[in-house]
Design an enzyme around this catalytic site. Sequence first.
Site, PDB file in Angstrom:
ATOM      1  CG  ASP A 125      -0.374   0.052   2.528  1.00  0.00           C
ATOM      2  OD1 ASP A 125       0.558  -0.840   2.881  1.00  0.00           O
ATOM      3  OD2 ASP A 125      -0.917   0.501   3.633  1.00  0.00           O
ATOM      4  CG  HIS A 130      -0.094   0.425  11.891  1.00  0.00           C
ATOM      5  ND1 HIS A 130       0.392   1.417  10.684  1.00  0.00           N
ATOM      6  CD2 HIS A 130      -0.423  -0.636  11.173  1.00  0.00           C
ATOM      7  CE1 HIS A 130       0.130   0.657   9.645  1.00  0.00           C
ATOM      8  NE2 HIS A 130      -0.229  -0.482   9.795  1.00  0.00           N
ATOM      9  CG  HIS A 169      -2.010   4.692   6.543  1.00  0.00           C
ATOM     10  ND1 HIS A 169      -2.237   3.585   7.447  1.00  0.00           N
ATOM     11  CD2 HIS A 169      -1.235   3.943   5.358  1.00  0.00           C
ATOM     12  CE1 HIS A 169      -1.921   2.351   7.110  1.00  0.00           C
ATOM     13  NE2 HIS A 169      -1.200   2.625   5.785  1.00  0.00           N
TER      14      HIS A 169
END
Length: 499
Positions: free
Chosen positions: A74, A431, A453
């Site tokens: 991505d 993350h 994002h």
Amino acid sequence: DEEPVDPSDELMFLCLGGGNEVGRSCHIIQYKGKTVMLDAGMHPAYDGLAALPFYDEFDLSTVDVLLISHFHIDHAASLPYVLSKTNFKGRVFMTHPTKAIYKWLVQDSVRVGNISSSSEQKVQLYTEADHLSTFPMIEAIDYYTTHTISSIRITPYPAGHVLGAAMFLIEIAGLKILFTGDYSREEDRHLISAEVPKNTKIDVLITESTYGIASHIPRVQREAQLMKSITDVLNRGGRALLPVFALGRAQELLLILDEYWSKHSEYQKIPIYYASNLARKCMVVYQTYVSAMNDNIKRLFRERMAEAEAAGDVGKGGPWDFRFVRSLKSLERFDDVGGCVMLASPGMMQNGVSRELLERWAPDQRNGVIITGYSVEGTMAKLIVHEPEQIQAIMTKGSNNPARRPGGPREGEQIMIPRRCSVQEFSFAAHVDGTENREFIEEISAPVVILVHGEKHNMMRLKSKLLSLNADKSVPAKIFSPANCEELRIPFKADKVAK
Ligand SMILES: [Zn+2]
Ligand SMILES: [Zn+2]
């Protein structure tokens, strides 16, 4: 009403992808006649041209510099398309490990088909030749090293997340912009976690918002839950399927599993498989870049090398030479009998090996699927956590599914598979969670924050949280959450002059 601002004092920001979504990240920054592009990803839930960022909405020939934060699909997978099929003529930068892994990943994705998986109209975005001919255009750089390209200064910093991942500090005519890419701050088994650039006043922070304000449970607890979930499946005679992206977080999970197996002899007869075409090539890359990893892995490296040397195993050893993990190049060599732990890609089970095994194993209630990554909307990984009664079969490579004909399946021809296996989700996606992200944003304390994002609902929750923190500030921060193709113009007063 705002005072008129000289357009030359405005920062222009445009999301071509990754605005109010996770996938196909690509952002444009323009300031004082300079243009920087951040990332060139694909969307994992879409096929063919629809998976690309909205490149038609911007003149790519004006881009001076393109920075790739890390090797994930991505963020990097449409780069060969940009370099071979568009009028882009700028310079491209990524870190050394990113470049090494990107090469194999893209090559592998072309071979298995960066093409439509669900429709018969196959659109190949680029070929292996396009990839190989554009690969030398990429310039590899080191963390903490500043490069100046047509008076744009860029410096990569470690971002955690995956090997080679970088945050970029960008300086244009005195304006300092920090782009986080995907980042993590928790202690990991192999990565250096993200750092705030020291003694640098950031004017604009562009940050991910994947988890919104949600918080992760502590790492130690999460690992214990993951191992319990896996061993529960094994104890009832089932197979544990862990869909993973081919590289990156898979290596962290393998370190966890290998360590657990070495401490629990009762499981040592149960195989752990890592199904990846790239297994061997990756191991070489991971061995090569041990110096770019944290102290834990460096220590493990020294220990394992010493053991290998003592045993006379020249060429063996190192932390990525796992003791209890077997590499599988393809399912043809896989003897599917009895319990096992299987790490297979792709991570969101869109197609390929992980999807094939899901379809094979889903009907048996002894089996279990364990999701450890972030699942993008519209993918099987996202769907299956809701524990549907049935899942849809797809035609996988090599199978002759008569239900599939040109033009797609007709009504009534859909093949459905019962889902009786267990499904659990634990985040090892690396993350930042809501708290870590908020703390980082506060630490940077930039007057302008742009969120990218993140699915819209997550992003909005984070935005509200950040706005509520403005109450304690003398100068409130501006928080933006632009949708794709929505141009932001942010005025900066003339005090930003090049030194
Ligand atoms: Zn990522
Ligand atoms: Zn990402």
